[in-house]
Design a protein around this motif. Structure first.
Motif, PDB file in Angstrom:
ATOM      1  N   LEU A 110      15.383   6.477   7.710  1.00 31.70           N
ATOM      2  CA  LEU A 110      16.564   7.282   8.364  1.00 31.70           C
ATOM      3  C   LEU A 110      16.342   7.408   9.782  1.00 31.70           C
ATOM      4  CD1 LEU A 110      19.380   8.603   7.963  1.00 31.70           C
ATOM      5  CD2 LEU A 110      18.028  10.551   7.117  1.00 31.70           C
ATOM      6  N   MET A 111      15.246   7.494  10.095  1.00 29.14           N
ATOM      7  CA  MET A 111      15.109   7.804  11.624  1.00 29.14           C
ATOM      8  C   MET A 111      15.100   6.764  12.607  1.00 29.14           C
ATOM      9  SD  MET A 111      14.461  11.103  11.526  1.00 29.14           S
ATOM     10  CE  MET A 111      15.095  11.645   9.978  1.00 29.14           C
ATOM     11  N   GLY A 161       9.235   4.855   3.918  1.00 21.52           N
ATOM     12  CA  GLY A 161       9.778   5.707   2.856  1.00 21.52           C
ATOM     13  C   GLY A 161      11.477   6.475   3.316  1.00 21.52           C
ATOM     14  N   GLY A 162      12.395   6.670   2.636  1.00 25.48           N
ATOM     15  CA  GLY A 162      13.689   6.780   2.952  1.00 25.48           C
ATOM     16  C   GLY A 162      13.781   7.743   4.225  1.00 25.48           C
ATOM     17  N   PRO A 163      13.258   8.907   4.354  1.00 23.14           N
ATOM     18  CA  PRO A 163      13.350   9.656   5.603  1.00 23.14           C
ATOM     19  C   PRO A 163      12.976   8.768   6.865  1.00 23.14           C
ATOM     20  CG  PRO A 163      12.242  10.986   3.962  1.00 23.14           C
ATOM     21  CD  PRO A 163      12.294   9.562   3.461  1.00 23.14           C
ATOM     22  N   LEU A 164      11.718   8.160   7.038  1.00 23.86           N
ATOM     23  CA  LEU A 164      11.264   7.242   8.433  1.00 23.86           C
ATOM     24  C   LEU A 164      12.348   6.197   8.366  1.00 23.86           C
ATOM     25  CD1 LEU A 164       9.216   7.633  10.008  1.00 23.86           C
ATOM     26  CD2 LEU A 164       7.700   6.263   8.673  1.00 23.86           C
ATOM     27  N   ILE A 216      16.205  12.657  -5.218  1.00 23.45           N
ATOM     28  CA  ILE A 216      16.054  13.302  -3.774  1.00 23.45           C
ATOM     29  C   ILE A 216      16.207  15.101  -4.205  1.00 23.45           C
ATOM     30  CG2 ILE A 216      16.157  11.394  -2.198  1.00 23.45           C
ATOM     31  CD1 ILE A 216      18.809  12.372  -1.570  1.00 23.45           C
ATOM     32  N   GLY A 247      16.525   6.146  -1.260  1.00 25.78           N
ATOM     33  CA  GLY A 247      16.346   7.626  -1.444  1.00 25.78           C
ATOM     34  C   GLY A 247      17.422   8.218  -1.381  1.00 25.78           C
ATOM     35  N   VAL A 280       4.134   9.441  13.938  1.00 23.16           N
ATOM     36  CA  VAL A 280       3.777   8.327  12.899  1.00 23.16           C
ATOM     37  C   VAL A 280       3.080   7.222  13.233  1.00 23.16           C
ATOM     38  CG1 VAL A 280       4.480   6.982  10.561  1.00 23.16           C
ATOM     39  CG2 VAL A 280       5.154   9.109  10.999  1.00 23.16           C
ATOM     40  N   TYR A 316      11.592  15.666   2.854  1.00 22.28           N
ATOM     41  CA  TYR A 316      12.804  16.445   2.667  1.00 22.28           C
ATOM     42  C   TYR A 316      12.355  17.886   2.192  1.00 22.28           C
ATOM     43  CZ  TYR A 316      15.579  12.058   2.871  1.00 22.28           C
ATOM     44  OH  TYR A 316      16.140  10.711   3.411  1.00 22.28           O
ATOM     45  N   THR A 342       8.019  10.189  -1.167  1.00 21.53           N
ATOM     46  CA  THR A 342       8.317  10.404   0.386  1.00 21.53           C
ATOM     47  C   THR A 342       9.370  11.317   0.162  1.00 21.53           C
ATOM     48  OG1 THR A 342      10.181   8.490   0.130  1.00 21.53           O
ATOM     49  CG2 THR A 342       7.868   7.877   1.025  1.00 21.53           C
TER      50      THR A 342
END
Lengths: 400, 134
Positions: free
Chosen positions: A161-162, A156-159, A54, A48, A29, B68, B64
């Protein structure tokens, strides 16, 4: 992209496949956004996590990552979920929803996240000036950048989290000085009152709609923690405003003034703000919502002092807060007292990310312009904004 | 019809191949894709299978949570074999890397329309080209 030796090792799998894949996500990213390197972060905040937003895809992902042994590497907090972990039945949440939501919670806690479930992570750990963060939750991001002068993009939530798993984020966007220069100057018409969170939120709403994507600067407005919180949340909802410079509030305001070469002037009329807010004392709604973003101690105590003058409430008030604030209020006996007059205090969740409103109410009044933006969109419920300081007049039973 | 090559930029993954699914519109993975069944709701609402396909479309949009959904496609064994877009946004990059789906960008809308007339595609990661076969 330049990587440190440790980052190279993380990527090559020395710390396991989860870390490797998480860092790869951030690097890819970052590269696409032109980042030359990564930066370390002391605090990740992940949004999220409501089953309502989700769904099964998010649940599947989080469970699978947890089962593969994912662990946070830095202090990491989490956003509100879809229900109060204890009062969910009273909220009208179904067994099925609660089961799925609990599975999400179990997965994230097993990764080592702090069980904060709040959109006000800055009250859990105060961001430092010019500190790099990787946060999700648009309102918290805007507070970190605007009120504390810390630096975070809208993740965003996933990023996010990473970033929690690796302690890194990509060095691009709002992490760089050059992308933090103000672009617009708000010219507020004389007489605009910003001393109530509802009015400050209405300003944020108007600014978000007018500027969409930019960095506004506000001279000479008298704002407080509460009003900045309401303003930033709304501007990040109706627009993509992740940073504002507010005189007397934003720590690097003087730097911003020095950097700004051309500021587009944006006039804001008193009428634009006032027309968003209902000033009638006799509005009929099914409930009043306070706490978007989550109500903090001062807000609940002020509300408590307003309401302690009235008997039973005419309209029920739902207050959403963090579990840490809830515990403190409980010790003070405030929760019990509020409940006795017909208010409901919920924690871990909020009306935006929970199915509560859609299942229980047809029309609501809110003190938050962010709530006003999202509630009709997400739940099809009618919403009006009322001033925080007039809740008493509206909610209390009239004495005749 | 002759075989055709389009220059692309590889963002993630190794070479891959599959039947072509060329989709003219932006995709919101949240809402438009069912990962458990591996289908996308196409124009006219017919369901199109994603599994093993080289999915070619302009760009992603929306929540986003889309990242998922891509991961869930892999989890349920329904992932496309590769994704090629005009411009890759963070939501798509995050999802593709997590789900380990080869991802490339750089096709314009004209090539997407053209690709729909071909049957099979190879995303060649070494040469950074998308090869289309009738």
């Amino acid at each position: 992209m330049y990587l440190t030796k440790e980052e190279e090792e993380m990527l090559s799998g020395k710390y396991g496949e989860i870390i490797s894949s998480a860092l790869k996500v951030i690097v890819k990213v970052g590269e696409s956004l032109g980042a030359e390197k990564l930066v370390e972060i002391p605090h990740a905040h992940v949004s999220g996590l409501s089953y309502m937003t989700i769904g099964d895809a998010g649940l599947t992902f989080l469970k699978s990552f947890a089962e593969r042994g994912a662990r946070v590497r830095v202090f990491s907090t989490v956003n509100p979920i879809g229900m109060d972990m204890e009062l969910w039945k009273r909220m009208g949440i179904s067994e099925e929803f609660s089961k799925k939501q609990k599975e999400i919670v179990e997965a994230i806690l097993s990764m080592g996240f702090e069980p904060t479930f709040t959109c006000t992570p800055y009250l859990i750990r105060k961001p430092l000036f010019r500190e790099h963060l990787a946060w999700g939750e648009s309102s918290a991001i805007a507070m970190a950048n605007t009120y504390y002068g810390a630096r975070t993009n809208r993740e965003g939530g996933p990023l996010a989290l990473m970033s929690a798993l690796t302690g890194r984020t990509y060095y691009a966007g709002l992490h760089l000085d050059e992308n933090r220069v103000p672009t617009h100057e708000l010219i507020l018409e004389e007489g605009i009152q910003l001393n109530d969170p509802a009015f400050a939120g209405a300003l944020g709403y108007v600014v978000g709609e007018k500027i969409r994507n930019g960095i506004p600067l506000i001279k000479g407005a008298k704002m407080s923690f509460e009003t900045v919180k309401s303003y930033t949340a709304a501007a990040a909802a109706s627009g993509d405003i992740a940073l504002s410079y507010i005189e007397g509030i934003t720590p690097d305001y003087d730097w911003a003034i020095g950097e700004a070469e051309h500021l587009e002037k944006v006039p804001i009329e008193k009428r634009e703000i006032e027309k968003m807010i209902s000033l009638k004392g006799d509005i009929e709604v099914d409930a009043i919502f306070v706490g978007c973003p989550h109500a903090d101690m001062d807000e609940v105590l002020e509300l408590y002092s307003i309401l302690s003058k009235c008997g039973k409430l005419r309209i029920p008030i739902w207050i959403s807060t963090s579990r840490s604030t809830y515990e403190k209020l409980k010790e003070l006996g405030v929760i019990e007292r509020l409940e006795s007059i017909g208010a409901v205090v919920i924690r871990d969740t909020c009306p935006v990310v929970s199915p509560l409103i859609a299942s229980k109410f047809k029309s609501v009044a809110v003190t938050s312009a962010k709530g006003f933006f999202y509630i009709p969109k997400m739940h099809g419920t009618r919403a009006v904004i009322i001033p925080f300081r007039r809740i008493g007049e509206i909610a209390c039973k009239r004495r005749r | 019809m002759q075989e055709k090559e389009i220059k692309v930029k590889i963002i993630h993954g190794k070479s891959a191949e599959g039947d072509i699914l060329a989709y003219p519109n932006p995709i919101s993975f949240l809402g438009e894709v069912d990962p458990k069944r591996g289908v996308i709701l196409g124009i006219g609402r017919e369901e199109l299978s994603l599994r093993g396909k080289v999915l070619i479309f302009p760009n992603t949009r929306g929540s986003t949570v889309g990242s998922y959904v891509l991961y869930a496609l892999r989890y349920y064994g329904n992932a496309p074999s590769a994704i090629v877009v005009s411009k890759a946004e963070p939501i798509l990059i995050v999802g593709a890397v997590l789900a380990d789906i080869p991802l490339a960008e750089g096709v314009d809308s004209k090539s997407i329309e053209e690709a729909s007339k071909f049957k099979k595609a190879v995303l060649d990661a070494e040469r950074s080209v998308l090869r289309l076969f009738p």
